[in-house]
Motif scaffolding. Structure first.
Motif, PDB file in Angstrom:
ATOM      1  N   ASN A 198      44.873  75.652  44.701  1.00 44.70           N
ATOM      2  CA  ASN A 198      45.396  74.138  45.327  1.00 44.70           C
ATOM      3  C   ASN A 198      44.391  73.310  45.723  1.00 44.70           C
ATOM      4  N   PRO A 199      43.423  72.818  44.549  1.00 39.93           N
ATOM      5  CA  PRO A 199      42.180  72.172  44.952  1.00 39.93           C
ATOM      6  C   PRO A 199      42.530  70.868  45.737  1.00 39.93           C
ATOM      7  N   ILE A 200      43.729  70.117  45.289  1.00 46.99           N
ATOM      8  CA  ILE A 200      44.152  68.801  45.909  1.00 46.99           C
ATOM      9  C   ILE A 200      44.430  69.232  47.344  1.00 46.99           C
ATOM     10  N   SER A 201      45.270  70.305  47.723  1.00 47.14           N
ATOM     11  CA  SER A 201      45.442  70.773  49.236  1.00 47.14           C
ATOM     12  C   SER A 201      44.121  70.719  49.828  1.00 47.14           C
ATOM     13  N   ALA A 202      43.391  71.632  49.503  1.00 48.88           N
ATOM     14  CA  ALA A 202      42.171  71.993  49.883  1.00 48.88           C
ATOM     15  C   ALA A 202      41.143  70.596  50.256  1.00 48.88           C
ATOM     16  N   ALA A 203      41.058  69.948  49.395  1.00 46.76           N
ATOM     17  CA  ALA A 203      40.442  68.520  49.441  1.00 46.76           C
ATOM     18  C   ALA A 203      41.054  67.701  50.793  1.00 46.76           C
ATOM     19  N   ILE A 204      42.476  67.530  50.788  1.00 38.89           N
ATOM     20  CA  ILE A 204      42.811  67.016  51.846  1.00 38.89           C
ATOM     21  C   ILE A 204      42.671  67.362  53.106  1.00 38.89           C
ATOM     22  N   LEU A 205      42.762  68.785  53.110  1.00 37.94           N
ATOM     23  CA  LEU A 205      42.510  69.438  54.462  1.00 37.94           C
ATOM     24  C   LEU A 205      41.027  69.213  54.983  1.00 37.94           C
ATOM     25  N   SER A 206      40.226  69.112  53.951  1.00 36.29           N
ATOM     26  CA  SER A 206      38.753  68.779  54.311  1.00 36.29           C
ATOM     27  C   SER A 206      38.471  67.411  54.725  1.00 36.29           C
ATOM     28  N   ILE A 207      39.155  66.419  54.091  1.00 35.13           N
ATOM     29  CA  ILE A 207      39.094  65.288  54.525  1.00 35.13           C
ATOM     30  C   ILE A 207      39.690  64.950  55.984  1.00 35.13           C
ATOM     31  N   ALA A 208      40.674  65.784  56.263  1.00 38.23           N
ATOM     32  CA  ALA A 208      41.562  65.752  57.484  1.00 38.23           C
ATOM     33  C   ALA A 208      40.712  65.758  58.587  1.00 38.23           C
ATOM     34  N   PHE A 209      39.421  66.395  58.620  1.00 37.44           N
ATOM     35  CA  PHE A 209      38.468  66.756  59.416  1.00 37.44           C
ATOM     36  C   PHE A 209      38.116  65.268  60.246  1.00 37.44           C
ATOM     37  N   PHE A 210      37.932  64.240  59.428  1.00 35.93           N
ATOM     38  CA  PHE A 210      37.685  63.057  59.847  1.00 35.93           C
ATOM     39  C   PHE A 210      38.577  62.400  60.900  1.00 35.93           C
ATOM     40  N   SER A 211      39.782  62.731  60.654  1.00 36.89           N
ATOM     41  CA  SER A 211      40.857  62.457  61.958  1.00 36.89           C
ATOM     42  C   SER A 211      40.523  62.755  63.157  1.00 36.89           C
ATOM     43  N   VAL A 212      40.183  64.284  63.104  1.00 37.85           N
ATOM     44  CA  VAL A 212      39.571  64.598  64.116  1.00 37.85           C
ATOM     45  C   VAL A 212      38.509  64.076  64.990  1.00 37.85           C
ATOM     46  N   VAL A 213      37.445  63.781  64.153  1.00 38.60           N
ATOM     47  CA  VAL A 213      36.276  62.825  64.542  1.00 38.60           C
ATOM     48  C   VAL A 213      36.858  61.609  65.142  1.00 38.60           C
ATOM     49  N   SER A 214      37.750  60.939  64.550  1.00 35.69           N
ATOM     50  CA  SER A 214      38.305  59.642  64.873  1.00 35.69           C
ATOM     51  C   SER A 214      38.870  59.772  66.290  1.00 35.69           C
ATOM     52  N   ILE A 215      39.701  60.854  66.622  1.00 34.46           N
ATOM     53  CA  ILE A 215      40.210  60.985  67.837  1.00 34.46           C
ATOM     54  C   ILE A 215      39.256  61.174  68.989  1.00 34.46           C
ATOM     55  N   ILE A 216      38.136  62.101  68.563  1.00 25.69           N
ATOM     56  CA  ILE A 216      37.066  62.119  69.501  1.00 25.69           C
ATOM     57  C   ILE A 216      36.372  60.888  69.747  1.00 25.69           C
ATOM     58  N   ILE A 217      36.188  59.930  68.846  1.00 26.77           N
ATOM     59  CA  ILE A 217      35.374  58.875  69.208  1.00 26.77           C
ATOM     60  C   ILE A 217      36.288  57.964  70.282  1.00 26.77           C
TER      61      ILE A 217
END
Length: 427
Positions: free
Chosen positions: A34-53
Motif C-alpha cells: 500500500n505505497p499510496i496509503s503509506a505516503a499519505i500517512l507519512s505526509i499526515a505528520f505535518f498536520s501534527v506539526v501544524s497543530i503544534i505551531i
C-alpha cells in the motif's frame, strides 16, 4: 489553570494522539502493498506539526487569540487529516458485514429480496456458527443497506472497487464527532475538542470505520434523536432502529427520556414521525417475504461467541460453558431492571441513558469491541447537557433499590443453578 492554557494543553494532547495513531496505523500498513496509503500517512505528520505551531502561536489564526476560532481551525485540520487518512486506508471490505451489505444491494437492484438470498464472504473472514457452518443470511434491518445506495450507485457508475462503500462509514464518523464538538462549543467548553481526540483513539485502537466497522452510522442517528425533539429527532430514531439491532438496546431509554422529559403531548410529533418512518422503511421488506425478514430478530445465539470482556469471558476461560439461552435470559432480566431504575429515578439519572445499553451489552452472547465503544461518543454529549443542580428526591433504599436488586440477583442465581443442573444432565 486559566481557560487558554486548558485549550492549548488539549491541542498538544490531540497532536500527540494523532501522531500515535499515524505511527500505529503505519505499523499495520505494508509500504510495499500500500505505497499510496503509506505516503499519505507519512505526509499526515505535518498536520501534527501544524497543530503544534498553532498551539504555540494561536495569534497566527486570530490576532485577538479568540479560542473558539482557534478550536475550529484545529478541528478542521484534525478531521481533514482523518478523512484523508481513512479513505487512503480503505483497501478491502474489512468485515463480512460490509461485504454482505454490498451484496444485498446487488440483490436489491437485481429485483431480489436481500433477506431471501444466501450470502458468502469471498473477500473477508466469515462469521462462524456453533454448528460449524458460517453465517449466510442477511440479518440487519433494511436501512443498513439503504443508507449506502447513493455511494453504491456512484461506485457502479465509476466502476470503482466495491470496498469503497466504507467511505460512508468514514463520513458518518466525522459527522458524529463534529456534532458532539458543536454541542460542546455551544457551552464554550474547552473540553469539546476531546471528541476529536476520541476520534483518533477509536481509529487507532478500537473501531476503525475504514476497516468495515459501521456502528458510527447508527450512533450518529441516535445522537440526532437525542438532541432533537422535533420530527427530525423522531425520524433519526427510526433510522437508527432500522439500521442495527444494537440501537434497540437504547430504544426504551430514549423513549423514556423524551416522554418523561418533554411530556407525552410535546412528544407526539417526535413519536409520530418515529413510527411513520419505521413503517415506511420496514413494511416493504416485511411484505416481500415476512418469514425471511423476521430473521432480523436475532440474538446471535447461533454464532460462536466473540468478545474480550463481558459475561462470555467465562466461556473463553474454560471455567464453565454457559449456554446461549442463559445470556439471552440474563440480558432480558438486566434490561428490565435498568429500565425500571432509569424510569424510577429519571429526575437524577436523566442524562445517563447511554450508560445502560453499554451495561446490557456486557451480558450478551457476543461482545465485540464496537458493542461498547458505540456508546462512548454519545456520553460526551450527555456530559454537555447534564444539569449539575440535581433535584432533591427521597429514595426508599429498601423498597426502591434493595428489593428489585434482590429479585434480580435471586433470578440470575436461580437461572445459574438451573443451568448448572441442565449442563450436568446433558453430560
Amino acid at each position: 489553570m486559566n481557560n487558554e492554557l486548558k485549550h492549548r494543553l488539549l491541542y498538544i494532547i490531540l497532536a500527540s494522539i494523532i501522531l500515535y495513531a499515524i505511527y500505529l496505523i503505519n505499523y499495520r500498513t505494508s509500504i510495499l502493498l500500500n505505497p499510496i496509503s503509506a505516503a499519505i500517512l507519512s505526509i499526515a505528520f505535518f498536520s501534527v506539526v501544524s497543530i503544534i505551531i498553532i498551539t504555540l502561536y494561536p495569534e497566527l489564526i486570530d490576532p485577538k487569540r479568540n479560542l473558539s476560532k482557534v478550536d475550529d481551525f484545529i478541528v478542521l485540520i484534525a478531521t481533514t487529516t482523518f478523512i484523508m487518512l481513512s479513505i487512503s486506508l480503505i483497501t478491502n471490505f474489512g468485515t463480512d458485514d460490509m461485504e454482505y451489505i454490498y451484496e444485498s444491494l446487488n440483490f436489491l437492484f437485481s429485483g431480489k429480496d436481500p433477506y431471501s438470498m444466501t450470502y458468502y464472504p469471498y473477500y473477508t473472514s466469515p462469521t462462524y456458527l456453533i454448528n460449524g457452518h458460517i453465517a449466510t443470511n442477511f440479518i440487519y434491518p433494511p436501512f443498513s443497506f439503504i443508507i449506502y445506495i447513493p455511494l453504491y450507485l456512484i461506485i457502479k457508475l465509476l466502476n470503482a472497487p466495491a470496498y469503497y462503500i466504507n467511505i460512508v462509514n468514514v463520513i458518518f464518523d466525522v459527522v458524529l464527532i463534529l456534532l458532539i464538538y458543536i454541542e460542546g462549543r455551544k457551552k464554550q467548553d474547552p473540553f469539546s475538542i476531546l471528541s476529536v481526540i476520541f476520534l483518533y483513539v477509536l481509529t487507532a485502537v478500537a473501531i476503525s470505520p475504514f476497516y468495515g466497522i459501521f456502528v458510527v452510522v447508527p450512533a450518529t442517528f441516535l445522537l440526532l434523536s437525542y438532541l432533537r425533539d422535533d420530527k427530525l429527532g423522531g425520524i433519526s430514531l427510526a433510522l437508527a432502529t432500522s439500521f442495527t439491532q444494537l440501537s434497540w438496546l437504547s430504544l426504551p431509554f430514549i423513549l423514556i427520556y423524551k416522554i418523561r422529559g418533554k411530556g407525552i403531548t410535546k412528544s407526539k410529533q417526535y413519536l409520530r414521525y418515529f413510527l411513520f418512518t419505521l413503517v415506511i422503511l420496514n413494511l416493504p421488506f416485511l411484505a416481500w417475504n415476512y418469514k425471511a425478514f423476521l430473521s432480523i430478530f436475532t440474538t446471535d445465539i447461533n454464532t460462536i461467541p466473540v468478545g474480550e470482556i463481558g459475561l462470555t469471558v467465562i466461556n473463553y476461560s474454560g471455567l464453565f460453558q454457559l449456554e446461549p439461552w442463559f445470556f439471552t435470559l440474563s440480558e432480558i432480566i438486566v434490561s428490565l431492571f435498568l429500565i425500571y431504575i432509569y424510569y424510577r429515578f429519571f429526575d437524577i439519572l436523566k442524562e445517563s441513558l447511554w450508560l445502560y445499553p453499554m451495561i446490557i451489552s456486557w451480558f450478551m452472547w457476543r461482545t465485540l469491541t464496537e458493542y461498547f465503544f458505540m456508546w462512548i461518543p454519545l456520553l460526551f454529549t450527555a456530559l454537555y447537557r447534564e444539569n449539575y443542580n440535581l433535584p432533591k428526591i427521597r429514595i426508599n433504599i429498601k423498597k426502591d433499590l434493595m428489593t428489585p436488586l434482590f429479585l434480580i440477583l435471586i433470578t440470575l442465581i436461580s437461572t445459574g443453578v438451573y443451568h448448572l443442573n441442565y449442563f450436568h444432565r446433558i453430560l
